[in-house]
Design a protein around this motif. Structure first.
Motif, PDB file in Angstrom:
ATOM      1  N   ARG A   1      -0.632   6.825 -11.310  1.00 13.03           N
ATOM      2  CA  ARG A   1      -0.353   6.029 -12.496  1.00 13.03           C
ATOM      3  C   ARG A   1       1.010   5.319 -12.380  1.00 13.03           C
ATOM      4  NH1 ARG A   1      -2.510  10.846 -14.729  1.00 13.03           N
ATOM      5  NH2 ARG A   1      -4.586  10.519 -15.638  1.00 13.03           N
ATOM      6  N   ILE A   2       1.987   6.048 -11.837  1.00 10.86           N
ATOM      7  CA  ILE A   2       3.316   5.436 -11.656  1.00 10.86           C
ATOM      8  C   ILE A   2       3.207   4.204 -10.747  1.00 10.86           C
ATOM      9  CG2 ILE A   2       5.614   5.785 -10.679  1.00 10.86           C
ATOM     10  CD1 ILE A   2       5.396   8.736 -11.510  1.00 10.86           C
ATOM     11  N   LEU A   3       2.461   4.340  -9.659  1.00 12.24           N
ATOM     12  CA  LEU A   3       2.317   3.234  -8.708  1.00 12.24           C
ATOM     13  C   LEU A   3       1.628   2.048  -9.361  1.00 12.24           C
ATOM     14  CD1 LEU A   3       1.280   5.207  -5.478  1.00 12.24           C
ATOM     15  CD2 LEU A   3       3.403   3.946  -5.839  1.00 12.24           C
ATOM     16  N   ARG A   4       0.638   2.328 -10.204  1.00 12.57           N
ATOM     17  CA  ARG A   4      -0.084   1.242 -10.864  1.00 12.57           C
ATOM     18  C   ARG A   4       0.848   0.492 -11.820  1.00 12.57           C
ATOM     19  NH1 ARG A   4      -3.756   0.097 -15.165  1.00 12.57           N
ATOM     20  NH2 ARG A   4      -5.472  -1.230 -14.418  1.00 12.57           N
ATOM     21  N   ARG A   5       1.698   1.271 -12.561  1.00 14.84           N
ATOM     22  CA  ARG A   5       2.637   0.621 -13.475  1.00 14.84           C
ATOM     23  C   ARG A   5       3.671  -0.219 -12.712  1.00 14.84           C
ATOM     24  NH1 ARG A   5       2.511   5.714 -16.145  1.00 14.84           N
ATOM     25  NH2 ARG A   5       4.539   6.240 -15.249  1.00 14.84           N
ATOM     26  N   MET A   6       4.026   0.222 -11.510  1.00  9.93           N
ATOM     27  CA  MET A   6       4.993  -0.517 -10.688  1.00  9.93           C
ATOM     28  C   MET A   6       4.396  -1.800 -10.107  1.00  9.93           C
ATOM     29  SD  MET A   6       6.985   2.392  -8.505  1.00  9.93           S
ATOM     30  CE  MET A   6       8.160   3.514  -9.248  1.00  9.93           C
ATOM     31  N   GLY A   7       3.082  -1.948 -10.179  1.00 10.32           N
ATOM     32  CA  GLY A   7       2.445  -3.136  -9.617  1.00 10.32           C
ATOM     33  C   GLY A   7       2.027  -2.976  -8.174  1.00 10.32           C
ATOM     34  N   CYS A   8       1.983  -1.713  -7.679  1.00 10.70           N
ATOM     35  CA  CYS A   8       1.525  -1.483  -6.288  1.00 10.70           C
ATOM     36  C   CYS A   8       0.064  -1.896  -6.191  1.00 10.70           C
ATOM     37  CB  CYS A   8       1.713  -0.012  -5.942  1.00 10.70           C
ATOM     38  SG  CYS A   8       1.287   0.353  -4.221  1.00 10.70           S
ATOM     39  N   ASN A   9      -0.296  -2.528  -5.057  1.00  7.16           N
ATOM     40  CA  ASN A   9      -1.637  -3.082  -4.915  1.00  7.16           C
ATOM     41  C   ASN A   9      -2.669  -2.045  -4.497  1.00  7.16           C
ATOM     42  OD1 ASN A   9       0.479  -5.290  -3.764  1.00  7.16           O
ATOM     43  ND2 ASN A   9      -1.033  -6.222  -5.124  1.00  7.16           N
ATOM     44  N   TYR A  10      -2.329  -1.230  -3.503  1.00 15.82           N
ATOM     45  CA  TYR A  10      -3.321  -0.298  -2.944  1.00 15.82           C
ATOM     46  C   TYR A  10      -2.675   1.072  -2.775  1.00 15.82           C
ATOM     47  CZ  TYR A  10      -5.226  -4.849  -1.646  1.00 15.82           C
ATOM     48  OH  TYR A  10      -5.662  -6.141  -1.679  1.00 15.82           O
ATOM     49  N   ALA A  11      -3.567   2.092  -2.684  1.00 20.55           N
ATOM     50  CA  ALA A  11      -3.077   3.461  -2.492  1.00 20.55           C
ATOM     51  C   ALA A  11      -4.086   4.249  -1.683  1.00 20.55           C
ATOM     52  CB  ALA A  11      -2.819   4.124  -3.842  1.00 20.55           C
ATOM     53  N   GLN A  12      -3.551   5.235  -0.932  1.00 20.62           N
ATOM     54  CA  GLN A  12      -4.422   6.164  -0.202  1.00 20.62           C
ATOM     55  C   GLN A  12      -3.695   7.484  -0.073  1.00 20.62           C
ATOM     56  OE1 GLN A  12      -4.008   3.683   3.646  1.00 20.62           O
ATOM     57  NE2 GLN A  12      -4.437   5.733   4.428  1.00 20.62           N
ATOM     58  N   GLY A  13      -4.446   8.544   0.078  1.00 19.67           N
ATOM     59  CA  GLY A  13      -3.851   9.866   0.204  1.00 19.67           C
ATOM     60  C   GLY A  13      -4.870  10.935  -0.135  1.00 19.67           C
ATOM     61  N   PHE A  14      -4.464  12.200   0.039  1.00 17.90           N
ATOM     62  CA  PHE A  14      -5.373  13.313  -0.198  1.00 17.90           C
ATOM     63  C   PHE A  14      -5.779  13.396  -1.660  1.00 17.90           C
ATOM     64  CE2 PHE A  14      -3.932  16.058   3.651  1.00 17.90           C
ATOM     65  CZ  PHE A  14      -4.465  15.094   4.499  1.00 17.90           C
ATOM     66  N   GLY A  15      -4.920  12.872  -2.558  1.00 18.75           N
ATOM     67  CA  GLY A  15      -5.263  12.888  -3.977  1.00 18.75           C
ATOM     68  C   GLY A  15      -6.409  11.934  -4.287  1.00 18.75           C
ATOM     69  N   ILE A  16      -6.681  10.994  -3.392  1.00 19.71           N
ATOM     70  CA  ILE A  16      -7.798  10.059  -3.565  1.00 19.71           C
ATOM     71  C   ILE A  16      -8.974  10.501  -2.711  1.00 19.71           C
ATOM     72  CG2 ILE A  16      -8.527   7.667  -3.243  1.00 19.71           C
ATOM     73  CD1 ILE A  16      -5.573   6.870  -3.662  1.00 19.71           C
ATOM     74  N   ALA A  17      -8.724  10.689  -1.447  1.00 21.29           N
ATOM     75  CA  ALA A  17      -9.786  11.174  -0.545  1.00 21.29           C
ATOM     76  C   ALA A  17      -9.166  11.564   0.780  1.00 21.29           C
ATOM     77  CB  ALA A  17     -10.841  10.080  -0.340  1.00 21.29           C
ATOM     78  N   ARG A  18      -9.656  12.649   1.338  1.00 24.49           N
ATOM     79  CA  ARG A  18      -9.252  13.034   2.679  1.00 24.49           C
ATOM     80  C   ARG A  18     -10.043  12.203   3.695  1.00 24.49           C
ATOM     81  NH1 ARG A  18      -6.483  17.760   3.452  1.00 24.49           N
ATOM     82  NH2 ARG A  18      -5.949  18.908   1.529  1.00 24.49           N
TER      83      ARG A  18
ATOM     84  N   THR B   1       0.858  -1.187   0.000  1.00 24.03           N
ATOM     85  CA  THR B   1       0.000   0.000   0.000  1.00 24.03           C
ATOM     86  C   THR B   1       0.890   1.231   0.000  1.00 24.03           C
ATOM     87  OG1 THR B   1      -1.715  -1.145   1.248  1.00 24.03           O
ATOM     88  CG2 THR B   1      -1.798   1.259   1.243  1.00 24.03           C
ATOM     89  N   ALA B   2       0.568   2.196  -0.851  1.00 25.12           N
ATOM     90  CA  ALA B   2       1.314   3.454  -0.908  1.00 25.12           C
ATOM     91  C   ALA B   2       0.533   4.524  -0.175  1.00 25.12           C
ATOM     92  CB  ALA B   2       1.558   3.843  -2.353  1.00 25.12           C
ATOM     93  N   GLU B   3       1.199   5.208   0.748  1.00 26.36           N
ATOM     94  CA  GLU B   3       0.565   6.286   1.516  1.00 26.36           C
ATOM     95  C   GLU B   3       0.995   7.631   0.930  1.00 26.36           C
ATOM     96  OE1 GLU B   3       0.036   5.212   6.043  1.00 26.36           O
ATOM     97  OE2 GLU B   3       2.128   4.899   5.497  1.00 26.36           O
ATOM     98  N   GLY B   4       0.143   8.627   1.090  1.00 22.64           N
ATOM     99  CA  GLY B   4       0.519   9.987   0.687  1.00 22.64           C
ATOM    100  C   GLY B   4       0.383  10.269  -0.797  1.00 22.64           C
ATOM    101  N   VAL B   5      -0.536   9.587  -1.493  1.00 23.57           N
ATOM    102  CA  VAL B   5      -0.753   9.838  -2.923  1.00 23.57           C
ATOM    103  C   VAL B   5      -1.482  11.182  -3.064  1.00 23.57           C
ATOM    104  CG1 VAL B   5      -1.869   9.033  -5.021  1.00 23.57           C
ATOM    105  CG2 VAL B   5      -0.826   7.381  -3.426  1.00 23.57           C
ATOM    106  N   GLU B   6      -0.823  12.133  -3.794  1.00 22.86           N
ATOM    107  CA  GLU B   6      -1.377  13.478  -3.888  1.00 22.86           C
ATOM    108  C   GLU B   6      -1.952  13.811  -5.263  1.00 22.86           C
ATOM    109  OE1 GLU B   6      -1.617  15.314  -1.304  1.00 22.86           O
ATOM    110  OE2 GLU B   6      -0.291  14.281   0.114  1.00 22.86           O
ATOM    111  N   ASN B   7      -1.558  13.067  -6.328  1.00 26.72           N
ATOM    112  CA  ASN B   7      -2.021  13.453  -7.676  1.00 26.72           C
ATOM    113  C   ASN B   7      -2.114  12.228  -8.569  1.00 26.72           C
ATOM    114  OD1 ASN B   7       0.698  13.031  -8.897  1.00 26.72           O
ATOM    115  ND2 ASN B   7       1.219  14.774  -7.566  1.00 26.72           N
ATOM    116  N   ASP B   8      -2.695  12.449  -9.731  1.00 29.00           N
ATOM    117  CA  ASP B   8      -2.921  11.366 -10.672  1.00 29.00           C
ATOM    118  C   ASP B   8      -1.622  10.789 -11.197  1.00 29.00           C
ATOM    119  OD1 ASP B   8      -5.491  11.971 -10.218  1.00 29.00           O
ATOM    120  OD2 ASP B   8      -5.939  12.745 -12.231  1.00 29.00           O
TER     121      ASP B   8
END
Length: 873
Positions: A830-847, A819-826
């Motif tokens: 996209r970089i995380l998705r290409r790297m194969g990261c499974n999950y993400a959270q951050g202000f760029g997704i939802a506060r 899981t990647a924390e602190g995702v702020e922008n699209d």
């Protein structure tokens, strides 16, 4: 001797009386003797111990206040009286009876077989009941008339215990009268009168006089007067036999009383010595009292008690109150291996050594002058030996006699008893010294413990108040010790602590004291600490800790952080000096400055900390906390993968407070435990409600370092899950990498317990700690959460991008999700998705959003027109 419970304590008749089931409390004399201050006489008995017909002389053994503590009695075997061939010098028709208080025959003449039989004559029995003495004529059951004389006797405390009865047929007494009838009535009457008078006088002179003497002798026995025999004053074989038996009883009682007095005096002395030992009196006082006890029990004796050191090689103590001091002076500090003398043989052979004739004993050749000067002719040495361990020798009891004789069995038993008391005294003293040392020192390093050093600091405060001399309190913490202990093991960790303590002692030397305060913390009292001296000492302490340590061939390098609190600037009380040195140490460790002096401005922060902690307790009681939930998305499908529960403090005056303002304070106290359980309970409760509405939510909550030290955490979490009927695999608990590594040996069982109940685990803030691959493999986690410090710059920093890629590959190779924390922008998404990261959270997704807005999020998140999720639809 009978105890107050009726159980025999000892008996001169049977050695195994203590092992019998006999109880004498039901005997009639038992209660009577407890209420009588003197000696009483018993009745006819068949002895339960001897199983013989006996008669008892009984008295209660009493303390100074008159209360009884035991019952003593002497039993007379009635068969010994019956078997004696005695002659009274009277007609064979005459009968003499000795009766007990129940009119049971104790002695009869001439029919010896009557003892134990009851008096058969109702007339005589009635007469004995109504009168204490007298003489009369009765008609017995055989039709004959008999002349009866009787008198009661006994002790002063029991004056009517015995009755002596003399019976003579009237025909015998009146035989001469019958002959005189042929001569004439007048002469017959005269002869009859004379005969009656002579008979009465004869009975009185023969029986009454003897009975009087026997009665007086019995009274003397009751008065414990044993040296006035009665036999020379009585006549008649039967009476002399009784008198002889009474004299024998008196002699035995006198000997027994002397033995009792000696034994009692010995027991009192033993009790006094044991009291000295129990009250932790000086060892020399206990041994001196023991010497006087031996000298009191063995006439014409002198005593010396010598003791060895704990290595059993050197004589360290010699106590001889009545011997010249030169003897002890020569013995003290003498080596057993080189010391010559007869008592050394007792130390070497660990057995008693006896010199019956000192002048002729070759072992005394080196001490002949001492024997001559002190008139010693016989001596023996009794070893002081402990059975464990391995019959250790502690010393000897040396007894010298100024009169030549061999030691008796009583002497050797007394020596054995004295050696036992000396062993108790020495063992007690050494145990006391050991406990005293242990109470003052740290068991691992041998340094002073915190309590002892605190007392030294208190003394330094009093001294400084009187002399105005400055001093400083130093709190030193080993930086890197936990890594050494976790990596190399507890054995090398303990060795590191010992070596560190030795180095600190060498630096401080005679300028102060060093103690161990905690696991890897040391407390130092530095006396007369002026500024220049203090700076030099602090630098020397840091150099000593930074110098590599060698632990069983392994070279280890650590550092230290030191907090300094000086009197009176940092405080004038023990508590404030300790508290301020500790807070300065923590600050020095955070800043990496090596050492730091306490600054009063830090106290304001401390006060704020205290106020915040107090407010947290009130907020928990008043239900002022609320949860916000931050969604986490699945990067493959774009759907909501779960929610992270984040606590907020709804302060009544300050409004909504973020966790960054109070979680750090909570984690430093035990309030973090109920606070964590509240977050888990509230998260599970909310998610259970959403599940009933058709939203199968997965929720995660954070654990702190302190939570991982609570072994009962898995049980508490399981109760919460069962209470809300919530699937355990829908709850994920997140722990930071540093929290686990602080004490992995204690944290790992708790994590395994949580995994055992079905809860999922995630390693939070990964990449900022110092965990190794080996440790990650041991942890029962399913998910790694990459720290936000790597994610926020992912679109700008190639280096951070490479690090994130490595972490993702590492996690997947270990079959872990990421899981990647602190995702702020699209772009980052996209970089995380290409790297194969499974999950993400951050202000760029939802506060983080309040609980009441979560359902709206779910509904919106499933809308394919949402821009941030458009790319995944």
């Amino acid at each position: 001797i009978i105890g107050l419970n009726g159980q025999p304590l000892c008996s001169g008749l049977m050695s195994n009386v203590l092992h019998t089931e006999v109880n004498l409390s039901d005997r009639p004399y038992f209660e009577r003797v407890l209420d009588s201050p003197g000696t009483i006489l018993g009745e006819f008995y068949i002895g339960r111990i001897s199983e013989s017909p006996i008669f008892l002389v009984i008295t209660a053994l009493r303390r100074d206040d008159g209360s009884p503590y035991a019952i003593g009695y002497v039993s007379l075997d009635l068969r010994s009286l019956s078997n004696q061939k005695q002659h009274y010098g009277v007609s064979s028709d005459t009968q003499t009876l000795l009766l007990d208080r129940n009119n049971i025959v104790l002695k009869a003449h001439p029919d010896n077989s009557l003892y134990g039989a009851a008096l058969t004559s109702d007339t005589v029995s009635k007469l004995l009941t109504e009168h204490t003495s007298g003489s009369t004529t009765v008609r017995r059951s055989d039709g004959k008339r008999w002349q009866v004389s009787f008198a009661r006797t006994g002790t002063q405390a029991d004056p009517e215990a015995l009755t002596i009865v003399h019976l003579t047929p009237s025909s015998t007494i009146l035989s001469q009268v019958n002959q005189a009838l042929w001569i004439g009535i007048g002469l017959t009457v005269l002869i009859t009168i004379i005969t009656l008078l002579l008979g009465w006088w004869g009975l009185y002179a023969f029986v009454g006089r003897n009975i009087r003497y026997l009665t007086e002798d019995a009274k003397r026995l009751g008065q414990r007067t044993y040296n006035e025999p009665v036999t020379p004053f009585i006549t008649g074989a039967e009476f002399q036999a009784i008198g002889s038996e009474l004299d024998t009883v008196a002699s035995e009682l006198q000997e027994l009383e002397l033995h009792w007095e000696t034994s009692l005096r010995q027991r009192q002395s033993e009790a006094q010595i044991l009291r000295l030992i129990a009250n932790a009196q000086p060892l020399e006082d206990c041994l001196t009292a023991l010497s006087y006890l031996i000298q009191d029990q063995i006439p014409n004796s002198l005593v010396a008690i010598i003791l060895l050191d704990e290595d059993q090689e050197t004589i360290t103590t010699c106590v001889a109150p009545n011997l010249p001091s030169a003897i002890c002076t020569r013995l003290n500090q003498a080596k057993v291996s080189t010391e010559l003398g007869w008592h050394v043989q007792a130390l070497i052979q660990k057995q008693a050594i006896i010199s019956n004739d000192v002048k002729a004993d070759a072992l005394w050749s080196h001490s002949a002058d001492q024997a001559l000067q002190n008139h010693i002719e016989t001596a023996w040495a009794y070893p002081i030996i402990a059975s464990e361990p391995e019959h250790s020798i502690f010393g000897t009891i040396n007894i010298y006699l100024q009169k030549r004789r061999s030691p008796t069995e009583i002497d050797l038993n007394l020596s054995r008893m004295a050696a036992g008391l000396a062993l108790i005294a020495v063992t007690q003293q050494r145990q006391h010294q050991t406990l005293q040392y242990q109470s003052r020192h740290d068991p691992l390093t041998g340094l002073f413990n915190r309590h002892t050093l605190s007392s030294y600091i208190t003394a330094a405060i009093h001294h400084a108040q009187a002399t105005r001399s400055p001093f400083c309190v130093l709190m030193l913490d080993l930086d890197g010790f936990k890594e050494v202990n976790n990596t190399l093991g507890n054995e090398l960790g303990d060795l590191l602590l010992k070596q560190a303590g030795q180095r600190l002692n060498e630096v401080v030397a005679d300028r102060g004291y060093v103690g161990r305060s905690g696991n890897d913390e040391y407390l130092i009292l530095l006396q007369q600490a002026n500024n220049a001296h203090l700076q030099d000492t602090l630098k020397a302490l840091l150099r000593a800790m930074r110098t590599p340590f060698t632990l069983h061939g392994v070279h280890v390098q650590i550092s230290a952080s030191i907090g300094v609190a000086c009197y009176p600037e940092a405080g004038t009380e023990l508590h404030s000096l300790l508290q301020h040195s500790e807070s300065a140490m923590y600050k020095a460790r955070r800043e990496g400055s090596g050492f730091l002096l306490y600054d009063r401005r830090d106290e304001e922060k401390t006060n704020l900390h205290i106020m915040t902690l107090s407010g947290l307790r009130g907020a928990l009681e008043n239900s002022e906390f609320v949860l916000h939930f931050q969604p986490k998305i699945d990067l493959r499908s774009g759907t909501t993968a779960g929610l992270e529960a984040l606590i907020r403090w709804q302060h009544p005056q300050k409004g909504l407070i973020s966790p960054q303002s109070f979680i750090g304070v909570a984690e430093l106290s035990d309030i973090i435990h109920p606070l964590t359980l509240w977050v888990i309970e509230e998260s599970v409760r909310q998610c259970s409600r959403w599940r009933k509405l058709g939203y199968p939510v997965t929720v995660s909550a954070n654990l702190s370092t302190r939570n991982l030290l609570r072994h009962d955490l898995p049980n508490q979490v399981q109760k919460i899950i069962k209470r809300h009927n919530f699937p355990a695999n829908r709850l994920q608990l997140e722990v930071t990498e540093s929290a686990v590594m602080d004490d992995i040996n204690r944290a790992l069982p708790v994590l395994q317990g949580l995994r055992g109940i079905g809860v999922r685990l995630a390693l939070d803030d990964f990449g900022t700690g110092y965990s190794s691959l080996a440790y990650i493999r041991r942890l029962p986690v399913e998910n790694l959460k990459i720290d936000r410090s790597f994610i926020t710059v992912l679109d700008k920093s190639t280096e951070d991008r490479q690090i994130v890629m490595t972490i993702i590959k590492l996690a997947h190779s270990l079959r872990l999700t990421v899981t990647a924390e602190g995702v702020e922008n699209d772009t980052v998404l996209r970089i995380l998705r290409r790297m194969g990261c499974n999950y993400a959270q951050g202000f760029g997704i939802a506060r983080p959003i309040p609980a009441e807005q979560v359902i709206d999020w779910f509904n919106d998140a499933n809308n394919p027109k949402r821009p941030i999720l458009q790319q995944f639809v």
